[in-house]
Write an enzyme that holds these catalytic residues in place. Structure first.
Site, mmCIF file in Angstrom:
data_model
loop_
_atom_site.group_PDB
_atom_site.id
_atom_site.type_symbol
_atom_site.label_atom_id
_atom_site.label_comp_id
_atom_site.label_asym_id
_atom_site.label_seq_id
_atom_site.Cartn_x
_atom_site.Cartn_y
_atom_site.Cartn_z
ATOM 1 N N LYS A 112 0.815 -1.211 0.000
ATOM 2 C CA LYS A 112 0.000 0.000 0.000
ATOM 3 C C LYS A 112 0.857 1.273 0.000
ATOM 4 O O LYS A 112 0.403 2.328 -0.408
ATOM 5 C CB LYS A 112 -0.980 -0.029 1.168
ATOM 6 C CG LYS A 112 -2.046 -1.091 0.925
ATOM 7 C CD LYS A 112 -3.090 -1.170 1.990
ATOM 8 C CE LYS A 112 -4.157 -2.188 1.635
ATOM 9 N NZ LYS A 112 -3.628 -3.591 1.582
HETATM 10 C C1 LIG Z 1 -4.173 -4.688 0.842
HETATM 11 C C2 LIG Z 1 -3.341 -5.901 0.673
HETATM 12 C C3 LIG Z 1 -3.667 -6.915 -0.267
HETATM 13 C C4 LIG Z 1 -4.906 -6.851 -1.130
HETATM 14 O O1 LIG Z 1 -4.807 -5.882 -2.139
HETATM 15 P P1 LIG Z 1 -6.129 -5.389 -2.912
HETATM 16 O O2 LIG Z 1 -5.688 -4.285 -3.770
HETATM 17 O O3 LIG Z 1 -7.079 -4.946 -1.826
HETATM 18 O O4 LIG Z 1 -6.653 -6.559 -3.670
HETATM 19 C C5 LIG Z 1 -2.820 -8.005 -0.391
HETATM 20 N N1 LIG Z 1 -1.730 -8.133 0.389
HETATM 21 C C6 LIG Z 1 -1.378 -7.195 1.306
HETATM 22 C C7 LIG Z 1 -0.183 -7.412 2.153
HETATM 23 C C8 LIG Z 1 -2.171 -6.053 1.473
HETATM 24 O O5 LIG Z 1 -1.817 -5.133 2.399
#
Ligand SMILES: *Cc1c(COP(=O)(O)O)cnc(C)c1O
Length: 494
Positions: A112
Site C-alpha cells: 500500500k
Molecule cells: C491490501 C493488501 C492486499 C490486497 O490488495 P487489494 O488491492 O485490496 O486486492 C494483499 N496483500 C497485502 C499485504 C495487502 O496489504
C-alpha cells in the site's frame, strides 16, 4: 487526448483527474473510471531504459492529464525517494523460475506504500489546481495495514491532517506499535473500544454527516478519503506492472512483445485491477491470476459468473485479503458490461439488496483473461515452508497464497508463460505466522521475533521494524464508538 473520469453508476458529471482524486467517491456512490484507457506512448524498449521515477511519469501522465509535467514530476520525486530502502523502488527476485515483484520496500513494508506515498502529493496538488484552499482532513478506519500506510504518507505533508481509528484489540502487535509511535504534528491515532466494523461504520457516518461537514467548512477544512477506491491510489499501481514487464525485457529474460502472466494476492481487487489496466494500455498479458485465501468469493465468481457474499467470514493469516465485498471489482464489472453504467448500477443494487448477482454470458466472455484460485491456511503455510526449503527465500502469507495458486494453475494448465507474482508484504510484517509456517518457535515479543526471522531468512531486519525499537509512544487515546466524532472535533480544534 484528455482523460476524464465518470461514475460507474452513471450519475454526476465527468470530472478531471484532479477533481476525482479530491472527491474520492462519485456523488452517486459509484467509483470513478477513466472514459478511455490510453495506450502507452513510448515503446516497451524505450520504457525498459527508464528508472522507476521516469516510468512512473510516462504511465501516470497518460491518465492524470490535467496535471502539468512539472506538477506530476514533483509528486513523483517526493514520493519515490529515500523513503524506500532500495533505489529500484520495486525490485524483483527470481525463485523457482517465477519472478517475485517486491512491493514492500516502502515505509510500512507493505504494497500500500506504493500508492500511499504519492497520494498525499497528488491530493494537495489537486486542491491547489481546483483553487480549494481548505486543509484536507483524511479520516480513516483501519484493520491494520491501510492506517499505517496512510499515516506514513500524510505525516508532515503541509495542507493536510490525518485521523486514524483502529480497533484497539483488533490489530497485530507490530501494526499497533507502528501506529501509536507515528510522528508528525498533523497525525492523530485513536484506539476504539470495538471492532473494525464499528470504526468503519462510524467513520462513514461522520464523513457524510451534514452538520459535521458544515462545521468543518466553516473552519477551513474538508474531508477526503485515502481508501483504495480513490483513483489516486489505482493509477500509481499501474506503474509497477509496466516497470516489472520492462525490467524483464531489459534483463533479457523476455523479448519486447512476449506475453507474461501476473499473479496477484487479492482482497479489495485494487492491485489486480491495476494489472488489468496495464494490459489494456499495452503491456502484453496472457493471464491475470487472481489469488484468494479461504474467503474465496472471487474464485467462485471467476469460476461460476456469480458473485455471492452470503457466506461465513473467515479470519486467516493473510488478513488484508479477508474481504467478502471487493469494492474495486465494480470497476471491472462496469468495463465488461461495455462501459454500461446502467447495467452495473443494476448489479450493484442486487448486491446490496440480496448480497449477490450474476453476470451475463457476454460479460463472462470478456473475463477470459482472468483465472482464479485459492489457498487454504494449510496450503499457505506449506507454500512458505517449501519455498524456503527449496530456495532459502522467505515470503509473507499474502504472497504465499499467490505462490500456491500460481503453482496450481501452472500444473493444471501446463502454461509456461513467464509469471510475475506480486509480493505484497514483507515477511517481517507477519512474523508470527511466517515463523510458525517454517516450523520455528514464535514466542517472545514482536521485536525479538524479527531478530529470529532475520537469522533464518538471512536478510537484515527492515528499517521500518528496526526503527520501532525504543520509539516513543505518541498516541494513547482510546474512545468508544460514540466518542469518535468528539475526538475528530477536538483534534481539529473546532
Ligand atoms: C491490501 C493488501 C492486499 C490486497 O490488495 P487489494 O488491492 O485490496 O486486492 C494483499 N496483500 C497485502 C499485504 C495487502 O496489504
Amino acid at each position: 487526448m484528455n482523460v476524464y473520469y465518470q461514475s460507474t453508476r452513471g450519475g454526476g458529471e465527468k470530472v478531471t483527474a484532479s477533481k476525482a482524486i479530491l472527491m474520492g467517491l462519485a456523488e452517486d456512490g459509484g467509483l470513478f473510471v477513466p472514459d478511455h484507457l490510453p495506450k502507452l506512448d513510448r515503446s516497451l524498449e524505450e520504457l525498459a531504459a527508464e528508472d522507476y521515477q521516469e516510468c512512473a511519469y510516462d504511465v501516470m501522465k497518460l491518465l492524470l492529464t490535467d496535471y502539468s509535467e512539472e506538477e506530476l514530476k514533483e509528486c513523483i520525486a517526493k514520493a519515490y525517494d529515500s523513503k524506500f530502502d532500495t533505489p529500484e523502488i520495486a525490485p524483483m527476485a527470481e525463485a523457482e523460475g517465477a519472478y517475485y515483484l517486491e512491493l514492500f520496500h516502502g515505509k510500512t513494508i507493505a504494497f500500500k506504500d506504493m500508492a500511499l506515498s504519492i497520494l498525499p502529493h497528488l491530493m494537495i496538488t489537486a486542491a491547489r489546481k481546483n483553487k480549494d484552499e481548505r486543509t484536507i482532513v483524511i479520516l480513516t478506519a483501519t484493520s491494520g495495514d491501510t492506517g499505517k500506510a496512510a499515516l506514513a504518507g500524510f505525516a508532515d505533508v503541509p495542507g493536510t491532517k490525518i485521523i486514524v481509528f483502529y480497533p484497539k484489540d483488533g490489530v497485530s502487535p507490530i501494526q499497533k506499535r507502528q501506529m501509536i509511535t507515528q510522528t508528525g504534528s498533523n497525525t492523530c491515532v485513536i484506539g476504539v473500544d470495538g471492532n473494525f466494523d464499528d470504526c468503519q461504520t462510524e467513520v462513514k457516518r461522520i464523513f457524510t454527516d451534514e452538520a459535521e461537514n458544515r462545521k468543518l467548512n466553516g473552519n477551513g477544512y474538508r474531508f477526503s478519503s485515502a481508501n483504495s477506491i480513490n483513483i489516486g491510489r489505482l493509477v500509481p499501481q499501474i506503474v509497477y506492472y509496466v516497470y516489472a514487464y520492462t525490467r524483464l525485457v531489459r534483463e533479457g529474460r523476455i523479448k519486447a512483445g512476449d506475453p507474461v502472466n501476473f499473479c496477484v494476492p487479492t482482497g479489495n481487487f485494487g492491485n489486480i485491477l491495476a494489472a488489468y489496466y496495464a494490459g489494456q494500455m499495452g503491456i502484453p498479458v496472457h493471464k491475470l491470476i487472481c489469488a484468494s485465501n479461504s474467503n474465496r468469493v472471487l474464485y467462485d465468481f471467476f469460476t461460476t459468473g456469480t458473485y455471492d457474499r452470503n457466506r461465513r467470514f473467515v479470519l486467516t493469516m493473510s488478513p488484508s485479503m479477508d474481504i467478502l465485498v471487493s469494492s474495486n471489482l465494480e470497476r471491472l464489472i462496469y468495463h465488461i458490461a461495455g462501459d454500461d453504467a446502467g447495467k452495473n448500477a443494476e448489479l450493484m443494487k442486487e448486491l446490496s439488496a440480496e448480497g449477490k448477482y450474476s453476470i451475463t454470458p457476454e460479460m463472462r466472455e470478456k473475463l477470459r483473461i482472468f483465472t482464479g484460485g485459492y489457498a487454504s491456511e494449510e496450503d499457505t503455510a506449506d507454500a512458505i515452508r517449501s519455498l524456503y526449503e527449496d530456495t532459502g527465500y522467505v515470503i509473507d502469507p499474502h504472497t504465499a497464497v499467490a505462490r500456491h495458486v500460481y503453482q496450481q494453475y501452472a500444473k493444471e494448465s501446463g502454461d509456461k508463460t513467464p509469471t510475475v507474482i506480486a509480493s505484497t508484504a514483507s515477511p517481517f510484517k507477519f512474523e508470527t505466522s511466517v515463523l510458525r509456517s517454517l516450523g520455528q518457535p514464535a514466542e517472545g515479543d514482536d521485536l525479538a521475533l524479527a531478530d529470529a526471522l532475520s537469522r533464518i531468512a538471512n536478510v537484515p531486519v527492515p528499517e521500518a521494524v528496526e526503527s520501532l525499537r525504543g520509539a516513543a509512544v505518541r498516541h494513547t487515546k482510546v474512545t468508544d464508538r460514540a466518542g469518535m466524532e468528539r475526538e475528530v472535533s477536538a483534534f481539529l480544534g473546532i
